[in-house]
Design an enzyme around this catalytic site. Structure first.
Site, PDB file in Angstrom:
ATOM      1  N   SER A  73       0.901  -1.130   0.331  1.00 41.59           N
ATOM      2  CA  SER A  73       0.105  -0.073   0.646  1.00 41.59           C
ATOM      3  C   SER A  73       1.097   1.290  -0.288  1.00 41.59           C
ATOM      4  O   SER A  73       0.141   1.977   0.280  1.00 41.59           O
ATOM      5  CB  SER A  73      -0.983  -0.326   1.152  1.00 41.59           C
ATOM      6  OG  SER A  73      -2.066  -1.209   1.542  1.00 41.59           O
ATOM      7  N   HIS A 128       2.702   3.630   8.245  1.00 46.69           N
ATOM      8  CA  HIS A 128       1.302   3.434   9.026  1.00 46.69           C
ATOM      9  C   HIS A 128       2.354   4.360  10.417  1.00 46.69           C
ATOM     10  O   HIS A 128       3.258   4.356  11.177  1.00 46.69           O
ATOM     11  CB  HIS A 128       1.363   2.236   9.928  1.00 46.69           C
ATOM     12  CG  HIS A 128       0.568   1.652   8.852  1.00 46.69           C
ATOM     13  ND1 HIS A 128      -0.706   1.399   8.458  1.00 46.69           N
ATOM     14  CD2 HIS A 128       1.542   1.077   7.614  1.00 46.69           C
ATOM     15  CE1 HIS A 128      -1.199   0.505   7.519  1.00 46.69           C
ATOM     16  NE2 HIS A 128       0.617   0.599   6.871  1.00 46.69           N
ATOM     17  N   VAL A 183      19.786 -19.000  -2.999  1.00 40.23           N
ATOM     18  CA  VAL A 183      20.457 -19.759  -2.563  1.00 40.23           C
ATOM     19  C   VAL A 183      19.927 -21.027  -2.253  1.00 40.23           C
ATOM     20  O   VAL A 183      18.094 -21.126  -1.925  1.00 40.23           O
ATOM     21  CB  VAL A 183      20.061 -18.770  -0.433  1.00 40.23           C
ATOM     22  CG1 VAL A 183      19.964 -19.801   0.512  1.00 40.23           C
ATOM     23  CG2 VAL A 183      20.715 -17.995  -0.835  1.00 40.23           C
ATOM     24  N   ILE A 203       7.437 -10.394   7.929  1.00 42.53           N
ATOM     25  CA  ILE A 203       7.534  -9.104   7.584  1.00 42.53           C
ATOM     26  C   ILE A 203       6.410  -8.460   7.345  1.00 42.53           C
ATOM     27  O   ILE A 203       7.026  -8.618   5.572  1.00 42.53           O
ATOM     28  CB  ILE A 203       8.381  -7.965   7.662  1.00 42.53           C
ATOM     29  CG1 ILE A 203      10.059  -9.312   8.313  1.00 42.53           C
ATOM     30  CG2 ILE A 203       8.989  -7.149   7.609  1.00 42.53           C
ATOM     31  CD1 ILE A 203      10.682  -8.429   9.881  1.00 42.53           C
ATOM     32  N   SER A 217       6.602   0.214   6.789  1.00 46.67           N
ATOM     33  CA  SER A 217       7.346   1.659   7.613  1.00 46.67           C
ATOM     34  C   SER A 217       7.955   1.526   8.805  1.00 46.67           C
ATOM     35  O   SER A 217       8.699   1.921   9.617  1.00 46.67           O
ATOM     36  CB  SER A 217       5.996   1.519   8.805  1.00 46.67           C
ATOM     37  OG  SER A 217       4.738   1.765   8.064  1.00 46.67           O
ATOM     38  N   CYS A 244       8.532   8.511 -21.981  1.00 42.74           N
ATOM     39  CA  CYS A 244       7.372   8.316 -21.704  1.00 42.74           C
ATOM     40  C   CYS A 244       6.677   9.652 -21.541  1.00 42.74           C
ATOM     41  O   CYS A 244       6.943  10.167 -20.268  1.00 42.74           O
ATOM     42  CB  CYS A 244       7.541   7.391 -20.229  1.00 42.74           C
ATOM     43  SG  CYS A 244       6.167   7.312 -19.381  1.00 42.74           S
TER      44      CYS A 244
END
Lengths: 419, 484
Positions: B47, B51, B176, B338, B344, B402
């Site tokens: 998003s 926060h 890995v 995570i 944040s 662009c």
């Protein structure tokens, strides 16, 4: 500040024809600004034939058609700039452009002609579910890569959308050695010209699936397949109807959108249906001295009509620069109904117009055995039989100054289809 | 001697934040990633919200690292020159009943305990005074003045570039396959050869459980990829809301958020769907329909006709619900589980792990540490005079490639030439927004392919959208073989 009589934004078919016509109407101080490295616009990648039947009475390829106009431009010594992008247009006709050699330059223009063309609706705007791998192209991007860059983009191809570029690319990809599995079309009819369906699909045995859409894209890195599903009358996917196609490429030909970022920036009034500016019968927008023509105004089916329209814009811009003033109060709104989606122009002045004016429009679905009617107020001016009208083909009706002469200021002109 | 003091697995925002913080110390560090660039997994599809910290349960790592991380992002956005904006957020409730009031008060209470400032509960009318497009159905809201938004791509790139400027190496397309302990630390088997290191930092996102469990089989963790789908709208929908609008979760569901992005777009989403497949970033018709209709409950007139793309991301949700950050085995450090508010918290996670690692090895501060980084020049955001000057110095800044996002050739070349630089079309897009606009790269793809091929000195046919296998073009030779 630099002053120029006429600045034309875009060196594609519309900008070229506008420039030539402005010159022929007497203007000499004309500048065409093109963002690409050559003139001709999208025609350069349209290497198929079928252009110019109306304009030149012969069948040309896109680059040939463009070349005719480019020659007319250079023969007249009209100035143009390549690799140059217009970044800003004001409603007072200040045009700012940018390029690598001059940096940032602002011109005060006597008249401006908007001829920026259109762009394609991308996958994201269509909301097709699934992964986002390589191998999904808009048809025009694919056409450029194949025809101009000389690249190979895929071997097993599905095409969504039966707009003209999609149909042309079905044939093109086949000729390039790819297998085109099918063309799916969301609507119950094709958005392209009938001649393209015949010549590009039927002649190559490529199926056209009407009322179908892509319901999922597979492949994490490169497209590995897609599902095509049938849609109901509200264009929603019908669960359980999906057919899987193994393919490495999906081309999208799902509509063209007039490219009006600069127009909006200038505060010019935009028609919600066409996506282009509202114009009067002289192709002037809501900003005085700013004219529009070609696909930036509304998406055309044939380039010949673009050239015709752009020639008028060039001539009108030239007259404007020479001091011709129009009576702004004398305009009548052109209204459309009964299946007609829009008209261009949107406003006509019976007082100021030429002896006749061609009004172009498109319908919202396929209609058979209808009457095309034109009313002035409640008076029927004209009635014309139409065996069939289709959304993919631009229609037109010619209005005569003498028929509109009796109009009062509160009248509207109405164009509609009737049973 | 091991190859490195520290190897960080994963070049997402967490891995790059750890690298940036670790680069303050005199250690030889390498970041490795299975993909071709930084910010290619969870960090690229979220998003983009910083926060304030009212959501996490007090006392958890999430609460502590969120509040610390969001404070750090404010400071870092100046120092490392990436876009951040404190736009404020609101948690809105559509019922004026005890449950809503209680729900908002609980968030307020949590926020206060977590150290979030200036929170207050406001009426629906007050909320609409801030955001006139909010639904009339909204009765109450928690106003969060210090909520913010950030560009997750550019924040990650900024961390990575800063780490690289302080000597951190980056190795991409390095997957890995195994980790074993040896006398000096760890040996990583990768598809690109073995790498030895004194310490490992596991920042592998949805794969972090696999690496953790290789080293700590007796204390396994389990990460569920929790997919969230999003819809992104064009700039001209950007005035629909200035604040980030969250829904107060109710018995009927969590609701979706509507937020501006730092680039002026509007983002709607996400839903939450637990998956098995750690690579399933597809979108679904049901998911998109759900988020579209849910968002309308908060902001009824979202102009979905301005949609430019949809996408999904996988949050790395660990069964224990909290972040796992710390030394899980001797010299093996985790930054696992995570999920939100991971973006944040990223710099705080980096700071915490860097301190632990530096302590463990008694590393001294790097003497010549570079604490700043310059962002990409945006010619179209300069004044005409400044832009003209820039173009005189480098004409490539006068050539727009662009048109939707007004990105010049100069910016694209800069994105490729930096360290770590863009190696794919997606890498360029995430750095300078080429192809990020309403035409979604329809016009600029051919030109960008040529520039990238020229800069990298490889054939255009080898240019990928992202990882190998995502080549945009096919070779003609392949095609004739196919036909033969």
């Amino acid at each position: 500040m630099i002053r120029r009589d006429i600045v034309i934004i875009g060196g594609g078919p519309a900008g070229l024809a506008a420039a030539v016509a402005a010159y022929d109407a007497g203007s000499r101080d004309i500048l065409v600004i093109e963002r690409d490295d050559r003139l001709g616009g999208i025609l350069n990648q349209c290497i198929h034939n079928g252009f110019g039947l109306h304009t030149f009475k012969e069948e040309l390829t896109g680059p040939e058609y463009a070349d005719r106009f480019i020659s007319q431009l250079t023969d007249r010594g009209i100035e143009y700039k390549l690799d140059t992008i217009v970044t800003d247009v004001s409603d007072t006709r200040c045009v700012t452009y940018m390029n690598g050699s001059e940096g940032v330059v602002t011109i005060e223009a006597g008249a401006v002609i908007l001829a920026m063309g259109c762009r394609e609706r991308p996958r994201g705007a269509l909301g097709i579910p699934g992964f986002r791998p390589a191998g999904v192209y808009t048809a025009g991007t694919a056409q450029r890569l194949v025809n101009i860059e000389g690249k190979c983009i895929g071997k097993r191809v599905v095409i969504l959308g039966s707009g003209d570029i999609g149909l042309i690319m079905a044939r093109r990809m086949t000729l390039e050695g790819a297998k085109v599995l099918c063309v799916a079309e969301l609507m119950p009819y094709s958005g392209g010209l009938q001649r393209n369906i015949t010549q590009c699909l039927d002649d190559f045995g490529i199926p056209l699936l009407l009322s179908h859409t892509v319901s999922r894209i597979y492949g994490k890195e490169r497209v590995t397949g897609i599902d095509i599903s049938e849609v109901d009358e509200n264009r929603n996917v019908i669960p359980g109807t999906e057919i899987h196609y193994d393919c490495d490429t999906l081309l999208l030909s799902c509509g063209l959108l007039p490219e009006n970022e600069l127009t909006r920036q200038a505060g010019i009034s935009i028609d919600r249906v066409t996506g282009g500016p509202d114009v009067r019968d002289d192709l002037e927008t809501s900003a005085e001295g700013i004219f529009a023509c070609g696909n930036v105004l509304h998406v055309h089916d044939l380039v010949d009509y673009v050239s015709q329209e752009a020639s008028r814009a060039g001539q009108m811009a030239s007259e404007f620069v020479s001091g011709r003033k129009r009576d702004h109060l004398s305009y009548l709104k052109v209204e459309t109904s009964g299946g007609i989606r829009y008209s261009v122009p949107q406003y006509i002045s019976p007082k100021e117009m030429e002896d006749s004016i061609t009004v172009r429009f498109r319908v919202d679905k396929v209609y058979r055995d209808r009457k095309l009617c034109v009313y002035l107020g409640t008076t029927k001016l004209r009635e014309q039989r139409k065996n069939i009208v289709k959304p993919g083909e631009m229609e037109q009706v010619v209005l005569l100054k003498k028929d509109l002469g009796s109009a009062s200021g509160t009248d509207t002109i109405r164009i509609c289809l009737e049973d | 001697m091991p190859d490195y003091d520290v190897v960080i697995i994963g070049a997402g925002v967490t891995g790059c934040a750890v690298a940036m913080e670790l680069a303050r110390y005199d250690l030889k560090t390498c970041v490795i990633d299975k993909d071709e660039d930084v910010c290619s997994g969870t960090s690229k599809a979220n998003s983009g919200i910083v926060h304030a910290g009212h959501d996490a349960l007090p006392g958890t790592l999430k609460a502590r690292l969120n509040v610390r991380g969001s404070a750090m992002i404010r400071e870092l956005s100046d120092r490392l020159d990436f876009p951040f904006r404190e736009n404020g957020s609101m948690v809105v409730a559509t019922d004026d009943d005890d449950a809503s009031r209680h729900g908002l008060e609980e968030l307020l209470e949590r926020g206060i305990r977590n150290g979030v400032e200036d929170l207050r509960i406001i009426t629906g009318d007050e909320a609409r005074a801030y955001e006139p497009n909010l639904s009339e159905d909204i009765k109450l809201a928690l106003l969060v003045p210090h909520g913010g938004i950030v560009c997750p791509f550019l924040m990650t790139v900024a961390f990575a570039e800063n780490a690289a400027s302080n000597g951190t190496e980056f190795r991409f397309l390095t997957s890995v396959t195994g980790i074993t302990r040896n006398a000096e630390g760890y040996l990583l088997s990768t598809g690109a050869g073995d790498i030895s290191t004194r310490a490992v930092v596991n920042c592998a996102g949805v794969y972090a459980d696999i690496f953790h469990n290789m080293i700590c089989p007796d204390r396994p963790i389990h990460i569920t990829p929790r997919r969230g789908e999003y819809v992104l709208l064009d700039h001209d929908a950007g005035d629909i809301t200035g604040h980030t609008i969250f829904r107060l979760p109710t018995a009927k569901g969590k609701g979706v958020l509507v937020t501006p992005t730092v680039h002026g777009n509007i983002l709607v989403g996400p839903n939450a769907e637990d998956l098995e497949d750690k690579e399933d970033t597809s979108t679904t018709l049901d998911g998109m329909n759900y988020i579209r209709s849910k968002a309308l409950e908060s902001v009824p007139n979202i102009p979905y006709s301005k949609t430019i793309t949809s996408f999904s991301g996988l949050r790395a949700t660990e069964d224990g619900k909290d972040f796992i950050v710390g030394e899980s085995a001797d010299g093996f450090f985790d930054a696992a589980g995570i999920d939100s508010p991971g973006l944040s918290s990223a710099p705080a996670i980096g700071e915490m792990l860097a301190e632990l690692i530096a302590d463990k090895f008694g590393a001294s501060p790097r003497q010549d540490h570079i604490s700043t980084r310059k962002g990409f020049v945006k010619p179209m955001e300069l004044s005409s005079e400044e832009r003209a000057g820039l173009i005189r110095e480098d004409p490539a800044y006068g050539r727009i490639v662009c048109r939707c996002e007004n990105v010049t050739e100069g910016e694209i070349r800069d994105a490729i030439r930096r360290t770590p630089g863009a190696r794919s079309l997606d890498g360029i897009k995430r750095r300078v927004r080429q192809g990020m606009g309403r035409c979604q790269a329809g016009f600029c793809t051919p030109r960008t392919i040529s520039i990238l091929a020229e800069e990298l000195g490889i054939p255009e046919e080898d240019i990928c959208k992202n990882i190998p296998g995502s080549e945009i073009l096919c070779s003609k030779e392949d095609r004739s073989d196919d036909q033969a």
